[in-house]
Design a protein around this motif. Structure first.
Motif, mmCIF file in Angstrom:
data_model
loop_
_atom_site.group_PDB
_atom_site.id
_atom_site.type_symbol
_atom_site.label_atom_id
_atom_site.label_comp_id
_atom_site.label_asym_id
_atom_site.label_seq_id
_atom_site.Cartn_x
_atom_site.Cartn_y
_atom_site.Cartn_z
ATOM 1 N N ARG A 1 -1.511 -6.376 58.855
ATOM 2 C CA ARG A 1 -2.227 -7.945 58.070
ATOM 3 C C ARG A 1 -1.613 -9.115 58.538
ATOM 4 O O ARG A 1 -2.377 -10.251 58.433
ATOM 5 C CB ARG A 1 -2.087 -7.822 56.557
ATOM 6 N N GLU B 64 -7.102 -7.153 45.783
ATOM 7 C CA GLU B 64 -6.441 -7.694 46.442
ATOM 8 C C GLU B 64 -4.952 -7.126 46.212
ATOM 9 O O GLU B 64 -3.907 -7.196 45.520
ATOM 10 C CB GLU B 64 -6.527 -9.172 45.459
ATOM 11 N N ASN C 145 -12.040 -2.591 47.850
ATOM 12 C CA ASN C 145 -10.769 -2.763 48.279
ATOM 13 C C ASN C 145 -10.614 -4.061 48.892
ATOM 14 O O ASN C 145 -9.621 -3.800 47.290
ATOM 15 C CB ASN C 145 -10.998 -1.204 49.424
ATOM 16 N N LYS C 146 -10.896 -4.602 48.963
ATOM 17 C CA LYS C 146 -10.790 -5.835 49.297
ATOM 18 C C LYS C 146 -11.122 -6.720 48.197
ATOM 19 O O LYS C 146 -10.850 -7.424 47.630
ATOM 20 C CB LYS C 146 -12.162 -6.171 50.409
ATOM 21 N N ASP C 147 -12.526 -6.177 47.151
ATOM 22 C CA ASP C 147 -12.116 -7.588 46.071
ATOM 23 C C ASP C 147 -10.306 -6.841 44.891
ATOM 24 O O ASP C 147 -10.183 -8.411 44.251
ATOM 25 C CB ASP C 147 -12.910 -6.863 45.092
ATOM 26 N N LYS D 298 -3.728 1.628 47.861
ATOM 27 C CA LYS D 298 -4.714 0.771 48.468
ATOM 28 C C LYS D 298 -5.347 1.592 49.841
ATOM 29 O O LYS D 298 -6.725 1.635 50.406
ATOM 30 C CB LYS D 298 -3.778 -0.156 48.445
#
Ligand code: EPU
Length: 355
Positions: free
Chosen positions: A277, A156, A152-154, A131
């Motif tokens: 995060r 998850e 990338n965000k989609d 990722k």
């Protein structure tokens, strides 16, 4: 593009399990895949076959995704955006990156499987997860035969997890992955103890991405069995992440239990991936306990039951010595799960897909 009947899948899964596909088709391009999808909706996608335990013959049409191609879409002073077709072998791609001096995937050297499956379980090793390098993923929606881009965000992404294992499970076929890799100022990740010792052993001073890749290859070769020699699927179980309360109780009994503190609301064993995060979300301290240690403590390391076994150097890896069936491997896995649950009260979760 021709459907073949009664094909043995032994060469197509790294566990080397001899089950049959009643119908099998090799797909070499996106157009072929789209053509197939216009008539067939119910099939089983087989990519690198490296994260699978096949316990029975496959009745559905087995679609072997064999699409090839590596293309530099664009690059600027610092980064390159590289689109790779799903059927490319992952390690071949990593070596291509090292040869072309593109940085970011070197810690993921020698992981079996194909590029298209790497986002599904967010492969990871030695402080890096895929990722960290994925720009976007292209998927073909089975229902309506149209392509969609997932940023990338989609996706998850999480520890050995993504949207493709959850909300979008079985809805898309990943057709390509675009990586964002560094061209210079590589962010070398040599913090993992074994990498550091390997670099020191070889007296390496100005570390390059090739040095890291070589070190990872040496470490993996010394610890993990080569699927070409002994069938296996890498780590069979995920590492376990437990609550503070459970950890403290266990530590009283098992003083030498290895652990890493991790933060988050969801189990995750790799502290490095959590660091960024956590700043933005409420998190609590959890404890990662290596599943390999739990399995070893239950006495399974190096044990063999017929042709199914537990690897002698890494208890997290189940192996097929030749003619084990998928059922036999799965029975062994369940025996291990029961023993770990009984001794530690921890439910080991399989990382491999059981079919
Ligand atoms: N350990 C044991 N006995 C064993 C194996 C491990 O006691 O038989 C303990 C040791 O204390 C060791 C610790 O577990 O220090 C961690 O072991 P290791 O560094 O080998 O890593 P791991 O946590 O067992 C994970 C990944 C591997 C990846 C390595 C290196 C998972 C499920 N596995 O294993 O990934 O290569 O870290 O980063 O997260 C894979 O997914 O197929 C895979 C091989």
């Amino acid at each position: 593009m021709k459907i073949q009947q009664n094909i043995s899948l032994k060469p197509y899964n790294t566990f080397g399990i001899a089950v049959n596909a009643q119908r099998y088709i090799d797909i070499a391009s996106l157009n072929e895949l789209k053509e197939l999808l216009s008539t067939e909706k119910d099939f089983f996608i087989l990519s690198g076959g490296s994260n699978l335990l096949l316990t029975k013959d496959i009745e559905k049409l087995v679609v072997h995704l064999n699409t090839k191609g590596i293309e530099v879409l664009h690059s600027d002073e610092n980064d390159a955006f590289i689109k790779v077709q799903a059927g490319e072998n992952w390690h071949v791609f990593v070596l291509w990156c090292i040869d072309h001096n593109y940085g970011g995937v070197e810690n993921l050297s020698l992981i079996p499987g194909n590029v298209g499956t790497t986002p599904i379980q967010n492969i990871g090793a030695y402080g890096v997860e895929v990722k960290d390098t994925i720009h976007e993923v292209e998927g073909l929606k089975i229902e309506n035969n149209t392509s969609k881009i997932f940023t990338n965000k989609d996706c998850e992404f999480d520890y050995r997890d993504s949207i493709f294992k959850n909300e979008q499970k079985d809805n898309y076929i990943i057709t390509s992955v675009t990586f964002k890799l560094t061209k210079n100022h590589h962010k070398l990740n040599s913090s993992y103890g074994a990498i550091q010792s390997e670099l020191e052993k070889n007296n390496i001073k100005n570390t390059t991405i090739k040095d890291i890749s070589d070190a990872v290859i040496t470490i993996r070769q010394s610890k993990l069995p080569d699927p070409k020699e002994i069938g296996n699927s890498g780590s069979f179980f995920k590492n376990s992440v437990i609550s503070k309360e459970q950890f403290e109780k266990l530590q009283e009994k098992h003083l030498n239990m290895p652990f890493y503190e991790v933060k988050g609301n969801k189990p995750h064993p790799d502290p490095d991936s959590y660091r960024d995060r956590d700043v933005n979300r409420k998190s609590k301290i959890l404890y990662k306990v290596p599943a390999g240690w739990l399995v070893e403590q239950c006495g399974f390391k190096g044990k063999r039951f017929g042709d199914a076994g537990v690897h002698k150097n890494q208890a997290l890896v189940l192996v097929n010595y030749g003619n084990a069936t998928g059922k036999e491997i799965w029975e062994l896995a369940q025996k291990i799960q029961k023993a770990v649950l009984k001794k530690f009260g921890i439910a080991l979760e399989a990382e491999v897909n059981i079919i």
